[in-house]
Design an enzyme around this catalytic site. Sequence first.
Site, mmCIF file in Angstrom:
data_model
loop_
_atom_site.group_PDB
_atom_site.id
_atom_site.type_symbol
_atom_site.label_atom_id
_atom_site.label_comp_id
_atom_site.label_asym_id
_atom_site.label_seq_id
_atom_site.Cartn_x
_atom_site.Cartn_y
_atom_site.Cartn_z
ATOM 1 N N ARG A 1 -28.221 -38.985 -14.211
ATOM 2 C CA ARG A 1 -28.774 -38.205 -13.318
ATOM 3 C C ARG A 1 -30.355 -37.924 -12.452
ATOM 4 O O ARG A 1 -30.778 -38.325 -13.692
ATOM 5 C CB ARG A 1 -28.746 -36.982 -13.489
ATOM 6 C CG ARG A 1 -26.974 -36.531 -14.173
ATOM 7 C CD ARG A 1 -27.623 -34.998 -14.783
ATOM 8 N NE ARG A 1 -25.554 -34.646 -15.278
ATOM 9 C CZ ARG A 1 -25.324 -33.821 -16.147
ATOM 10 N NH1 ARG A 1 -26.224 -33.059 -16.178
ATOM 11 N NH2 ARG A 1 -24.177 -33.792 -16.643
ATOM 12 N N ARG B 1 -40.742 -37.957 -15.737
ATOM 13 C CA ARG B 1 -41.737 -37.165 -15.015
ATOM 14 C C ARG B 1 -43.488 -36.034 -16.145
ATOM 15 O O ARG B 1 -44.615 -36.196 -16.066
ATOM 16 C CB ARG B 1 -41.268 -35.877 -14.473
ATOM 17 C CG ARG B 1 -40.576 -36.654 -13.572
ATOM 18 C CD ARG B 1 -39.770 -35.565 -12.271
ATOM 19 N NE ARG B 1 -40.054 -34.039 -11.943
ATOM 20 C CZ ARG B 1 -39.765 -33.640 -11.874
ATOM 21 N NH1 ARG B 1 -38.605 -33.404 -12.165
ATOM 22 N NH2 ARG B 1 -40.444 -32.019 -11.523
ATOM 23 N N ASP C 1 -33.262 -35.729 -11.048
ATOM 24 C CA ASP C 1 -33.686 -34.608 -10.562
ATOM 25 C C ASP C 1 -33.455 -34.771 -9.399
ATOM 26 O O ASP C 1 -33.947 -35.364 -8.671
ATOM 27 C CB ASP C 1 -34.804 -34.197 -11.092
ATOM 28 C CG ASP C 1 -35.201 -34.436 -12.948
ATOM 29 O OD1 ASP C 1 -34.105 -33.954 -13.039
ATOM 30 O OD2 ASP C 1 -36.194 -34.666 -13.025
#
Length: 245
Positions: free
Chosen positions: A51, A198, A53
């Site tokens: 996945r 991140r 974001d």
Amino acid sequence: MNNYKITIQYDGTRYKGWQGQNSTGLTIQGKIEAVLGQMAGHAVEVIGSGRTDAGVHAKGQVANFHIEEHFTEGKILSYLNHYLPDDIAVIAVEQVDERFHSRYAAKKKTYRYHIHMGEISDVFERKYEYQYEKTLDVERMKEAASYLIGTHDFTSFCGNKKMKKTAVRTIYEINFTKKGNDLWIDYRGNGFLQNMVRILTGTLIEVGDGRRAPEELPQILESKNRENAGYTAPACGLMLMEVHY
């Protein structure tokens, strides 16, 4: 049952991430499944390598799907790109073994984070970089990054506090490339947790601007506490570059 592997590029700016959601049609998976369902005449599940974001981009996302009907690779490629929105493109289609699974078969992934330093933003790249007003000390960032290489429990760098699965991951490389006011950080590992790249980037930025010392990184890892790591850098600067099989 025919199994097809696809490689996808997308500008994630207006999407709620890769994963399909019942509450919105603005996901990458949802858009691709809708077009494939239209082509096949029935629902088609698309399995992504992982996945991304909301707001994160990809140059080399990989997915696979199974359909009973046989379509040529060229037909699928043409159909998808004709009906997908302009900010999503399928760049390759390959029929693969029925057992191939884009997530389980992945060996490594490479992510790139782009930071533009200085007070003046780059108008044409602003959707694909993090505008950071200060100049960062890249040598300090490299020193801090060296503590992250290898196999560690990255709980401190995971955005999902309720995650029950193991947070142990291996980072093989963290490379820095600086050109003028632009800084690219490339992360290559066997997998990444939610928001992990991140949060790693936000922590390295805090080292680069002097808020943290490079030597703090081992303590942050050992604490297994998200609150001890740095902030989560914005999604706009992150790009999934390649999935390695």
